[in-house]
Write an enzyme that holds these catalytic residues in place. Structure first.
Site, PDB file in Angstrom:
ATOM      1  N   ASP A 235      -1.853   0.012   5.993  1.00 19.46           N
ATOM      2  CA  ASP A 235      -2.060   0.789   7.235  1.00 19.46           C
ATOM      3  C   ASP A 235      -3.537   0.914   7.566  1.00 19.46           C
ATOM      4  O   ASP A 235      -3.899   1.226   8.709  1.00 19.46           O
ATOM      5  CB  ASP A 235      -1.446   2.187   7.107  1.00 19.46           C
ATOM      6  CG  ASP A 235      -2.221   3.031   6.090  1.00 19.46           C
ATOM      7  OD1 ASP A 235      -2.738   4.100   6.467  1.00 19.46           O
ATOM      8  OD2 ASP A 235      -2.346   2.602   4.924  1.00 19.46           O
TER       9      ASP A 235
ATOM     10  N   ASP B  16       0.888  -1.166   0.000  1.00 21.97           N
ATOM     11  CA  ASP B  16       0.000   0.000   0.000  1.00 21.97           C
ATOM     12  C   ASP B  16       0.931   1.223   0.000  1.00 21.97           C
ATOM     13  O   ASP B  16       2.137   1.088   0.237  1.00 21.97           O
ATOM     14  CB  ASP B  16      -0.869  -0.054   1.282  1.00 21.97           C
ATOM     15  CG  ASP B  16      -1.582   1.248   1.542  1.00 21.97           C
ATOM     16  OD1 ASP B  16      -2.327   1.686   0.649  1.00 21.97           O
ATOM     17  OD2 ASP B  16      -1.384   1.829   2.622  1.00 21.97           O
TER      18      ASP B  16
ATOM     19  N   ASP C 290      -0.213   5.219   0.822  1.00 22.79           N
ATOM     20  CA  ASP C 290      -0.518   6.294   1.774  1.00 22.79           C
ATOM     21  C   ASP C 290      -0.628   5.779   3.203  1.00 22.79           C
ATOM     22  O   ASP C 290      -1.410   4.876   3.469  1.00 22.79           O
ATOM     23  CB  ASP C 290      -1.829   6.974   1.368  1.00 22.79           C
ATOM     24  CG  ASP C 290      -1.679   7.740   0.068  1.00 22.79           C
ATOM     25  OD1 ASP C 290      -2.082   7.177  -0.976  1.00 22.79           O
ATOM     26  OD2 ASP C 290      -1.129   8.851   0.090  1.00 22.79           O
TER      27      ASP C 290
HETATM   28  O1  G3P Z   1      -2.309   4.214  -0.769  1.00 25.21           O
HETATM   29  P1  G3P Z   1      -3.666   3.974  -0.130  1.00 25.21           P
HETATM   30  O2  G3P Z   1      -4.408   2.800  -0.701  1.00 25.21           O
HETATM   31  O3  G3P Z   1      -3.558   3.963   1.375  1.00 25.21           O
HETATM   32  O4  G3P Z   1      -4.593   5.220  -0.599  1.00 25.21           O
HETATM   33  C1  G3P Z   1      -4.904   6.189   0.223  1.00 25.21           C
HETATM   34  C2  G3P Z   1      -6.117   7.019  -0.068  1.00 25.21           C
HETATM   35  O5  G3P Z   1      -6.073   7.561  -1.307  1.00 25.21           O
HETATM   36  C3  G3P Z   1      -6.258   8.061   1.028  1.00 25.21           C
HETATM   37  O6  G3P Z   1      -6.555   7.432   2.198  1.00 25.21           O
HETATM   38 MG    MG Z   2      -2.797   3.336   3.123  1.00 23.59          MG
END
Ligand code: G3P
Ligand code: MG
Length: 279
Positions: free
Chosen positions: A223, A58, A60
């Protein structure tokens, strides 16, 4: 159930040995669809855990310290309506595609009569575009990525962020993110539904050399509660590195919970150990 003593959290963390019963629905409402389409795991849940051969990250909140930007901007917007942002709402939004997170935001805050999800995205965009280029790496992110690359373990990225936001967030980290075998963004045509749907992780597993990779052999790092559920719904194992402010009840579905990527021990998953664990 064996219990791993996790240095940073200083309390034992169970590593799930028995697979979570599938289809897996959260014990807490994560804003699941009203009539949830059962996300049946692709892998046979009773199969013994195969050794991990591929890793899916992942982004973010896991590799980049960017969730704080979303929180900051959403607090500014809510303040205009004399409302406050809290971690119960954050837990529902994080990890989702932008429009899905926006719908949760306007509905849960009771603003849907005065602010559409689309207008919310427009309002926050200018502020986010100023913040994203300042994104910094989370502790341990660079070390783990470079370790997997050095040991020729295939790994990729599966992020709810759309391509434009991905480029803004990673513009100071091009060399590191160029090590990813591939990147699946939240606006990828193959990703119709965001996390907790398994789609983004299944799409990511398909794009490895020789894919699709058996989900049983994939280890996801996440996360967010929605991301952890997405990994389990894809039949994959998942290491969760949650923000300490996230309610610990959201840790239940993860196979392992760490305080930081610095606490990750590749040997726990049959992956090559760090050459210098203390580094
Ligand atoms: O990288 P991710 O999947 O945690 O994406 C995050 C979202 O766009 C914002 O929480
Ligand atoms: Mg994330």
């Amino acid at each position: 159930m064996p219990r791993l003593l996790c240095q940073r959290l200083a309390f034992p963390i169970p590593i799930a040995t028995s697979p979570i019963p599938f289809p897996y629905f959260p014990t807490k409402s994560l804003n699941f669809p009203k009539n949830p389409t059962p996300y049946l795991a692709m892998a046979n849940p009773s199969a013994a855990k195969a050794p991990i051969t591929h890793v899916i990250f992942d982004m973010d909140g896991l590799l980049l310290d960017t969730e704080k930007f979303y929180t900051e901007v959403q607090e500014i917007i809510l303040a205009r309506y004399n409302k406050t942002f809290d971690w119960a709402l954050k837990a529902k939004m994080m990890g989702k595609k932008a429009i899905e997170a926006a719908r949760v935001f306007v509905e849960d805050t009771g603003l849907s009569d005065s602010l559409t999800a689309e207008d919310f995205l427009v309002e926050r965009e200018a502020m986010l575009q100023k913040l994203f280029p300042t994104s910094e790496l989370m502790p341990g992110a660079s070390r783990l990525i470079r370790h997997l690359h050095a040991k020729a373990i295939p790994f990729c990225l599966a992020t709810g962020s759309n391509k434009r936001h991905f480029e803004l967030k990673t513009q100071s980290h091009h060399e590191l993110f160029s090590l990813m075998h591939h990147v699946v963004n939240g606006d990828d045509p193959e990703v119709k539904q965001g996390k907790p749907s398994p789609e983004i992780f299944l799409a990511a597993s398909k794009r490895f050399e020789g894919g699709p990779v058996d989900p049983n052999k994939c280890l996801v790092f996440e996360d967010a509660p929605s991301g952890v559920l997405a990994a389990k719904n894809a039949g994959m194992s998942v290491v969760m590195v949650p923000d300490p402010r996230l309610d610990s009840s959201f840790h239940d579905a993860a196979d392992q919970v760490l305080g930081s990527l610095l606490d990750f021990n590749p040997s726990d998953w049959g992956l090559p150990p760090f050459d210098n664990p203390a580094s």
